[in-house]
Design an enzyme around this catalytic site. Structure first.
Site, PDB file in Angstrom:
ATOM      1  CE  LYS A  81      -4.382  -1.716   1.690  1.00  0.00           C
ATOM      2  NZ  LYS A  81      -5.402  -1.692   2.730  1.00  0.00           N
TER       3      LYS A  81
ATOM      4  CE  LYS B  84      -7.016  -9.167  -4.974  1.00  0.00           C
ATOM      5  NZ  LYS B  84      -6.442  -8.803  -3.693  1.00  0.00           N
TER       6      LYS B  84
ATOM      7  CE  LYS C 113     -12.585   0.000  -4.416  1.00  0.00           C
ATOM      8  NZ  LYS C 113     -11.901  -0.877  -3.481  1.00  0.00           N
TER       9      LYS C 113
END
Ligand code: TRP
Length: 325
Positions: free
Chosen positions: A115, A196, A199
């Site tokens: 992240k 993967k 969204k």
């Protein structure tokens, strides 16, 4: 005999997709319905503040997640469902856990590294100490089991280490929780089976509230591989293998059974059937819409129940630490 406690949470960050359902919600509901556990599920809204967000969207994201939990079959009479921010004792415990967390352990966390890499403009201290808050969420309620995906196993190992460390330093207070790993394979993007499902690639992603027409279109245009056989081969046929995983998870049929059913059929037939299966499976997410006012009432009532459990635990913790309470 008291039933073992299960705790898990999901972050409210955006539209929910099939991966969230098969990887988390569906399992949560199965665990609830097994009757073998006391289940505590929550909305990790405090965790979700560690990445960039728009305050105007946050409440709706939380309500949408509550809706998804309920549509998936979570029953607030059987399971506790609340938001972290309305039961904020977890942050107090997280602070205490921070004081026994070596920085080096946090630096090793792969989710933090990923992240931080993705979001160089906002590498905040909350993102760094995220695992201590997650540990607090879990050990606060004496969880024996935590249903999570593979990506959270490292955080759970960290949680166990912290629980053990606290117990050794201050006396037995917490349970060391075990993960329950979800069986569903990781879903890949429909239009790029090397990536993967997420969204961030909307065309390759089946959202829980997609319309039947959208579901049909996405499945019919899903990338398949050369050849025509419906055969699982993740290496050479990642497209059809991903669709087989989805079919299998939605119908609870084994991949071998499905291959057998389609042995003389082509991709077209298989996709037509899968589209119908997905449309049907996601029906509750389209039709059930709980009014905001009801959600609000549910959340404040359940937060009180959660706080009742956590305040007893915090009392014990403070006693152990020699703090007044
Ligand atoms: N970190 C989890 C995730 O991103 C969400 C989460 C927060 C969680 N606290 C938790 C999951 C406690 C299980 C238990 O998926």
């Amino acid at each position: 005999m008291k039933k073992p406690i299960i705790v898990s949470g999901i972050q409210p960050t955006g539209r929910l997709h099939l991966g969230n359902y098969l990887g988390a919600l569906k399992n949560f509901v199965a665990l609830q319905n097994s009757g073998k556990y006391n289940c505590i599920f929550f909305i990790a809204d405090y965790h979700s503040l560690t990445i960039n967000f728009d305050p105007k969207e946050k409440q709706q994201q939380i309500y949408n997640l509550v809706n998804a939990y309920l549509s998936a079959g979570l029953d607030p009479k059987k399971s506790l469902l609340f938001t972290q921010s309305q039961a904020p004792d977890c942050t107090e415990l997280a602070w205490i856990l921070n004081t026994i967390t070596p920085i080096g352990e946090l630096e090793r966390m792969t989710q933090y590294k990923d992240k931080a890499q993705e979001n160089k403009q906002n590498i905040n201290a909350g993102l760094f100490t995220y695992p201590a808050l997650m540990a607090a969420d879990i050990i606060m309620y004496d969880a024996a089991f935590v249903p999570v995906g593979e990506d959270q196993v490292q955080h759970l190992e960290f949680t166990r280490t912290l629980a053990r460390k606290f117990n050794n330093k201050f006396g037995k207070t917490f349970i060391e929780p075990q993960p329950i790993l979800t069986k569903t394979a990781r879903l890949m993007s429909l239009n790029d089976p090397e990536k993967k499902m997420s969204k961030s690639i909307p065309n390759g992603c089946l959202f829980l509230n997609d319309s039947p027409a959208e579901i049909e279109k996405k499945i019919k245009t899903a990338v398949t591989d050369s050849g025509s056989e419906i055969k699982y081969d993740a290496q050479n046929k990642p497209g059809i293998s991903n669709l087989l995983d989805i079919y299998s998870a939605l119908t609870e049929k084994s991949v071998a059974e499905i291959e057998n059913k389609y042995k003389d059929k082509n991709y077209g037939q298989f996709k037509t059937d899968l589209a119908q299966i997905a449309i049907k499976a996601l029906e509750p997410f389209r039709s059930k819409k709980i009014p905001d006012s009801k959600i609000k009432t549910l959340l404040s009532a359940s937060a009180k129940k959660a706080q009742k459990l956590s305040s007893a635990k915090m009392k014990e913790v403070k006693n152990k630490l020699g703090l007044p309470n």
